[in-house]
Design an enzyme around this catalytic site. Structure first.
Site, PDB file in Angstrom:
ATOM      1  N   LYS A  84     -32.135 -21.928  23.101  1.00  0.00           N
ATOM      2  CA  LYS A  84     -33.005 -20.937  23.724  1.00  0.00           C
ATOM      3  C   LYS A  84     -33.669 -20.122  22.626  1.00  0.00           C
ATOM      4  O   LYS A  84     -32.980 -19.540  21.768  1.00  0.00           O
ATOM      5  CB  LYS A  84     -32.138 -20.011  24.580  1.00  0.00           C
TER       6      LYS A  84
HETATM    7  O1  G3P Z   1     -31.726 -15.777  33.042  1.00  0.00           O
HETATM    8  C1  G3P Z   1     -32.106 -14.530  32.562  1.00  0.00           C
HETATM    9  C2  G3P Z   1     -31.239 -13.491  33.120  1.00  0.00           C
HETATM   10  O2  G3P Z   1     -29.959 -13.543  32.579  1.00  0.00           O
HETATM   11  C3  G3P Z   1     -31.826 -12.122  33.093  1.00  0.00           C
HETATM   12  O3  G3P Z   1     -31.591 -11.598  34.317  1.00  0.00           O
HETATM   13  O4  G3P Z   1     -31.288  -9.875  35.987  1.00  0.00           O
HETATM   14  O5  G3P Z   1     -31.121  -9.291  33.533  1.00  0.00           O
HETATM   15  O6  G3P Z   1     -33.320  -9.808  34.551  1.00  0.00           O
HETATM   16  P1  G3P Z   1     -31.841 -10.059  34.613  1.00  0.00           P
END
Ligand code: G3P
Length: 225
Positions: A84
């Site tokens: 990534k």
């Molecule tokens: O896949 C990306 C994720 O881990 C981020 O999620 O909810 O922190 O925006 P969030």
């Protein structure tokens, strides 16, 4: 659409893997930080043994040389590992250099269609638009998925898959599939909620109650004969 789990928690991965629906796992530095004391390499190697599909391990360098160095190291841990890298110009360089070595990349932190297009042209295996965070800014995360899907569909040379990330609730999962995402990476709690329905619970309860009544009636009939 395929489902990945978005976590570095081995307990969650073990449980979801048992359900037989997982095609991969995504991790990131914030998810790793939630697993106090866990070694990154051990965690990634263990996840690769639990789930036979792409397992994203994220670089933390800000320059292409560092990303490539980390990417080569992580890819050596297991053939399931994909690297990534952030959606920056340094990230694009890292994707194309890693690609020349046969190492697959997930370009993360995608917030507009141009970022996705350039990542695809650099040879990204998957791109990760963060739909929940787009919604947080009062824009439409699903519109971003739809636009990327339309642009990718116009170019037969683009084989990059769209991985809907930053999924916050079950509706995001359905809408991602309808908008053209190839994959949605879901937190464990969202995945569990996807299977919850009060009518399922009520239906199960009434099926079981009827079954018990039937058994009781049969036992009574047997005792009376
Ligand atoms: O896949 C990306 C994720 O881990 C981020 O999620 O909810 O922190 O925006 P969030």
């Amino acid at each position: 659409m395929k489902i990945y789990l978005d976590t570095a928690n081995l307990g969650e991965i073990r449980e979801a893997a048992r359900w037989g629906i997982l095609s991969g796992v995504t991790t990131n530095p914030s998810l790793m930080a939630q697993e106090e004391g866990a070694d990154f390499e051990d965690t990634i190697r263990t996840i690769c043994e639990l789930v036979n599909g792409p397992i994203s391990a994220e670089t933390v360098s800000e320059d292409a040389d560092g990303m490539v160095r980390e990417g080569v190291e992580f890819a050596g841990w297991h053939s399931n590992v994909i690297i990534k890298v952030p959606s920056t110009t340094e990230g694009l360089e890292a994707v194309s250099r890693l690609g020349r070595r046969g190492i697959r990349c997930n370009v993360t932190l995608i917030f507009n269609t141009n970022q996705a297009l350039l990542a695809a042209l650099a040879g990204a295996f998957v791109v990760s638009p963060f739909i929940g965070r787009v919604d947080d800014m009062s824009y439409d995360g699903m519109e971003l998925i739809r636009e990327i899907a339309e642009v990718f569909d116009q170019d037969p040379d683009i084989r990059t898959q769209i991985l809907a990330a930053s999924i916050r609730h079950p509706r995001h999962v359905t809408e991602s599939a309808l908008a053209g995402a190839h994959i949605a990476t879901c937190p464990f709690n969202v995945l569990r909620k996807c299977m919850q329905h009060p009518l399922t619970d009520r239906g199960m309860a009434s099926f079981l109650a009827d079954w018990r009544k039937r058994e009781a009636a049969m036992a009574l009939a047997t005792a009376g004969s």
